[in-house]
Write a protein that holds these residues in place. Structure first.
Motif, PDB file in Angstrom:
ATOM      1  N   LEU A   1       0.825  -1.203   0.000  1.00 33.68           N
ATOM      2  CA  LEU A   1       0.000   0.000   0.000  1.00 33.68           C
ATOM      3  C   LEU A   1       0.864   1.259   0.000  1.00 33.68           C
ATOM      4  O   LEU A   1       0.497   2.268  -0.618  1.00 33.68           O
ATOM      5  N   SER A   2       2.021   1.229   0.665  1.00 32.70           N
ATOM      6  CA  SER A   2       2.898   2.405   0.658  1.00 32.70           C
ATOM      7  C   SER A   2       3.371   2.717  -0.759  1.00 32.70           C
ATOM      8  O   SER A   2       3.523   3.892  -1.129  1.00 32.70           O
ATOM      9  N   LYS A   3       3.598   1.686  -1.564  1.00 27.05           N
ATOM     10  CA  LYS A   3       3.987   1.906  -2.956  1.00 27.05           C
ATOM     11  C   LYS A   3       2.822   2.476  -3.762  1.00 27.05           C
ATOM     12  O   LYS A   3       3.024   3.282  -4.685  1.00 27.05           O
ATOM     13  N   ALA A   4       1.601   2.058  -3.420  1.00 32.22           N
ATOM     14  CA  ALA A   4       0.430   2.616  -4.097  1.00 32.22           C
ATOM     15  C   ALA A   4       0.243   4.087  -3.741  1.00 32.22           C
ATOM     16  O   ALA A   4      -0.087   4.908  -4.598  1.00 32.22           O
ATOM     17  N   VAL A   5       0.449   4.425  -2.462  1.00 31.41           N
ATOM     18  CA  VAL A   5       0.337   5.830  -2.042  1.00 31.41           C
ATOM     19  C   VAL A   5       1.344   6.682  -2.806  1.00 31.41           C
ATOM     20  O   VAL A   5       1.030   7.787  -3.273  1.00 31.41           O
ATOM     21  N   ALA A   6       2.542   6.171  -2.950  1.00 34.84           N
ATOM     22  CA  ALA A   6       3.573   6.921  -3.664  1.00 34.84           C
ATOM     23  C   ALA A   6       3.224   7.124  -5.132  1.00 34.84           C
ATOM     24  O   ALA A   6       3.701   8.075  -5.771  1.00 34.84           O
ATOM     25  N   ALA A   7       2.377   6.228  -5.682  1.00 35.11           N
ATOM     26  CA  ALA A   7       2.009   6.327  -7.098  1.00 35.11           C
ATOM     27  C   ALA A   7       0.923   7.359  -7.360  1.00 35.11           C
ATOM     28  O   ALA A   7       0.734   7.777  -8.515  1.00 35.11           O
ATOM     29  N   ILE A   8       0.198   7.789  -6.324  1.00 35.96           N
ATOM     30  CA  ILE A   8      -0.884   8.760  -6.514  1.00 35.96           C
ATOM     31  C   ILE A   8      -0.280  10.140  -6.743  1.00 35.96           C
ATOM     32  O   ILE A   8       0.546  10.616  -5.960  1.00 35.96           O
TER      33      ILE A   8
END
Length: 780
Positions: free
Chosen positions: A623-630
């Motif tokens: 999820l931290s990688k997904a947050v960084a992608a936003i």
């Protein structure tokens, strides 16, 4: 939580007719055979699954499912099997239709279970939607009104001081930890009942009651099975498990249960709404367990024929059929086998009762409401749809969906319409528009069909869940809508959670359908995110197949040496054609060079290392990688009812107002515990007061008042928003702007209400991840 997807690597190596009575005494004994009939996830679908309420059909029954069809089939099997028949249910008998309005008086769900003389049932997560106090009241009402006496088995439930359920829990009481039944042929059957880990997470209203996670307590479950056999004399053991499997029946909590606990003959599985076409055999040493799942909403009844050996407690499956509950199929089984008339009469009488009880709501919704006419009340037409509207939990890949977006739009639009008509200049009233409306897919429980009039009942059944904690509400049924505020950073986390869902790494309960905002993605960070998402998916599949696949076992053996040989063993396995190793080396790169391979191995190594700290750690990593992608988050205008216009980038400093149901707010704690990411709901645009289940007075103070001009809070229910938006806001016409299909690859052909807000949908990356997963699922 990544569908419970990452495991620790080291662990991988009713007055019914007399025909409804049980007919066992008259059957010739056949001590070596039994029949097990299973229902699960009925969700109170007394009149079936799908559209209800054609005026030309006074019974108003759907074409699939319904208590009357189940009753007819069960009675037929009991009369013709020639040996004992066991009828069980694996939980979630409540929450899903208008019949939930009977739960605190004369619960139709328990009435049916009692009248059909089920042998045993267990408790699903939705039995807790009414809280422990509500469940206790439900059981008490059933015992008082129709002498309910079917054993409810709950083996991994911890009361933790719940005074409401304590009088009902214990040996010989309404809820038992285990149960033993002696069949007419003398065979003793032991039952355990389990609520799975995902189901436990999705039961926030159960507090203070908790449920021991299965994967941490296999030894405890083994002790229960041993006690049933060695102390209580059970010769076969059936687990009623509200845990589930995937659609193929090859992975999931119940598969893991069978692999770790010895001595269970049959796991009657539920929760995941996945009807299995065959009984799935799982081997655990010298023991084999059969797993069956009838699916959901009464559309099927599972029928398993077993030959049993009393001497050693083993069983051999003779046949399995997931029998479709349609009138045509009943007639194909036996000409003239039709829905049970006595059951039809009971359900029809309940319809009439509800038509009168709901007079305050129905008279407001329809000017021609007539308490004596179902078709001018609960089956009153509301709208038409230009296409079928299906929930995205029916899709193989979670993603943008017409019904989900319509539900979220309804929440936002109706909440804003209340502000627009509220009295002006009231000092304590918050006139701030709602920028975001959120509906979790897990609360969407039914479909809307095109070509037929969509009735009040159809609308209600889409968003039927929950009850208000406020017992003074005139209509307590249904989750109340809550006003909350979120910081911009937390809004990005909400967007990231949706992205993880679109990658098919979380269950549908956590997939958030959003109205009022859209987000863009950073290309490089999105590429990185899908590396980690793919690695987590590969780990799930590979570890799940290690016991049955030589290639999967070889891959995990190579993974163990990753830190010492820098991936040499994995690369060698990939070069030799091992599909699992090849997927790790590529991580969706078509032809990775040496640098990319090194990156891919490092990513997988990080996921593996993180898995040693538990599933929450891996979930948090992904999820931290997904947050960084936003990247940017933009908002649609309040007047843009279906999010098809232009959007404006939102402030990165000011909180935005969110309309959300009570259930989603209570799930925030689960998001933190399972994903390691905290999303805070605030009471107001400024200040530090938060909203959570630990402070119900403050939480209830932020309910959205459906009628702010009147004294006291009249709760806006989630189902009310869909009714008002579709019936009034859209003038009864659901147009092609909400068009979508179950095929995520067809996204470019979806309607504008999806394409505009989801124009950053990473279709190609999702396609690559899904293809990798499907290839590995099919690999030897």
């Amino acid at each position: 939580m990544l569908k419970r997807c990452v495991v620790v690597l080291l662990a991988c190596v009713f007055a019914f007719s007399a025909s409804a009575q049980r007919r066992r005494a008259a059957l010739p004994p056949q001590p070596d055979a039994i029949t097990i009939l299973q229902t699960t996830d009925l969700h109170d679908h007394g009149n079936g699954s799908g559209h209800q309420g054609l005026e030309s059909d006074p019974v108003a029954m759907s074409t699939t499912g319904a208590y009357a069809r189940i009753a007819a089939y069960v009675n037929y099997v009991r009369g013709t099997a020639g040996h004992p028949v066991i009828l069980v249910d694996s939980g979630d008998w409540t929450m899903g239709t208008l019949y939930d309005l009977t739960l605190t008086s004369k619960p139709l769900a328990l009435y049916f279970i009692n009248a059909m003389k089920y042998d045993a049932v267990t408790i699903g997560n939705h039995e807790w939607d009414y809280t422990p106090k509500g469940l206790a009241a439900m059981i008490a009402a059933a015992k008082s009104n129709f002498a309910f006496n079917v054993p409810i088995v709950a083996s991994n439930m911890e009361l933790n001081g719940s005074t409401d359920l304590a009088p009902l829990f214990g040996s010989g009481k309404a809820i038992q930890q285990t149960y033993v039944e002696t069949l007419p042929n003398g065979v003793k059957v032991g039952f355990i009942g389990l609520l799975g880990e995902d189901a436990a997470i999705e039961s926030p209203a159960a507090a203070p009651v908790t449920f021991d996670f299965l994967s941490f307590n296999y030894d405890t479950i083994q002790a229960l099975v041993d006690n049933l056999r060695n102390t209580q004399g059970a010769q076969i053991v059936i687990a009623l498990s509200h845990s589930g499997t995937d659609a193929s029946g090859t992975t999931g909590e119940d598969i893991n249960l069978a692999k770790h606990v010895h001595g269970i003959n049959v796991i009657a599985s539920g929760h995941t709404h996945t009807p299995l076409a065959a009984a799935h055999s799982v081997t655990n040493g010298n023991w084999t367990t059969q797993i069956i799942d009838a699916g959901a909403f009464g559309t099927n009844v599972g029928r398993l024929e077993l030959r049993i050996d009393r001497t050693n407690g083993t069983s051999t499956p003779l046949s399995f059929n997931n029998v479709a509950m349609t009138t045509a199929n009943l007639n194909a089984i036996k000409p003239g086998l039709n829905p049970d008339p006595a059951t039809i009469a009971v359900v029809s009488a309940t319809d009439q009762q509800l038509n009168t009880t709901l007079a305050p709501v129905l008279s407001q919704a329809f000017s021609d409401y007539d308490p004596s006419s179902l078709f001018k009340g609960i089956y009153h037409p509301v709208a038409q749809a230009s296409q079928d509207m299906n929930s995205n939990d029916r899709n193989p890949v979670l993603g943008p969906n017409g019904l989900g977006n319509l539900a979220a739009d309804s929440v936002r639009n109706v909440a804003n319409s209340i502000i627009a008509t509220a009295p002006t200049n009231v000092p304590s009233y918050d006139y701030t528009p709602y920028q975001l409306g959120v509906v979790a897919t897990g609360v969407i429980r039914a479909n809307l069909q095109s070509g037929k009039p969509i009735t009040f009942s159809d609308i209600y059944n889409v968003l039927p869940l929950g009850i208000s904690p406020d017992t003074t509400q005139a209509l307590p049924i249904g989750y109340p809508m809550i006003s909350a505020y979120a910081d911009p950073g937390d809004v990005k986390k909400i967007c990231a959670l949706q992205l993880v869902g679109q990658s098919n790494l979380i269950g549908s309960s956590f997939y958030l359908n959003m109205s009022g905002i859209r987000y863009t993605l950073k290309p490089a960070e999105t590429y990185t995110y899908f590396k980690y998402a793919t690695a987590a998916s590969i780990l799930l599949i590979t570890s799940g197949k290690v016991g049955t696949s030589t290639a999967a076992a070889q891959t995990l053996s190579a993974v163990l040496s990753l830190s010492s040989d820098h991936g040499a063993a994995l690369i060698a396995a990939a070069n030799s054609g091992n599909p699992y190793a090849g997927a790790i080396v590529k991580l969706n790169d078509a032809n990775p060079d040496a640098t990319q391979i090194n990156t891919n191995l490092n990513v997988f190594g990080e996921v593996i290392s993180t898995s040693l700290f538990g599933t929450a750690a891996v979930s948090a990593l992904v999820l931290s990688k997904a947050v960084a992608a936003i990247d940017t988050v933009s908002g649609f205008a309040v007047t843009d009812a279906n999010n098809t216009g232009t959007s404006t980038i939102l402030s990165t400093t000011n909180r935005i107002r969110v309309a959300v149901d009570l259930y989603a707010l209570l799930l925030l704690n689960a998001v933190e515990s399972q994903y390691g990411v905290k999303i805070t709901a605030y009471q107001a645009a400024t200040g530090t007061t938060t909203l959570s289940g630990s402070d119900f007075p403050t939480l209830l103070g932020n309910r959205i008042d459906a009628s702010p001009a009147t004294n006291g809070v009249q709760e806006l229910k989630e189902w009310m928003t869909l009714l008002q938006n579709v019936g009034t806001g859209m003038h009864g016409a659901i147009g092609p702007e909400y068009l979508s299909t179950a095929n995520f690859a067809e996204f470019p052909a979806f309607g504008n209400a999806l394409k505009v807000r989801d124009d950053a949908y990473p279709l190609a990356q999702i396609g690559a991840l899904v293809t990798t997963a499907a290839t590995l699922q099919a690999a030897p």
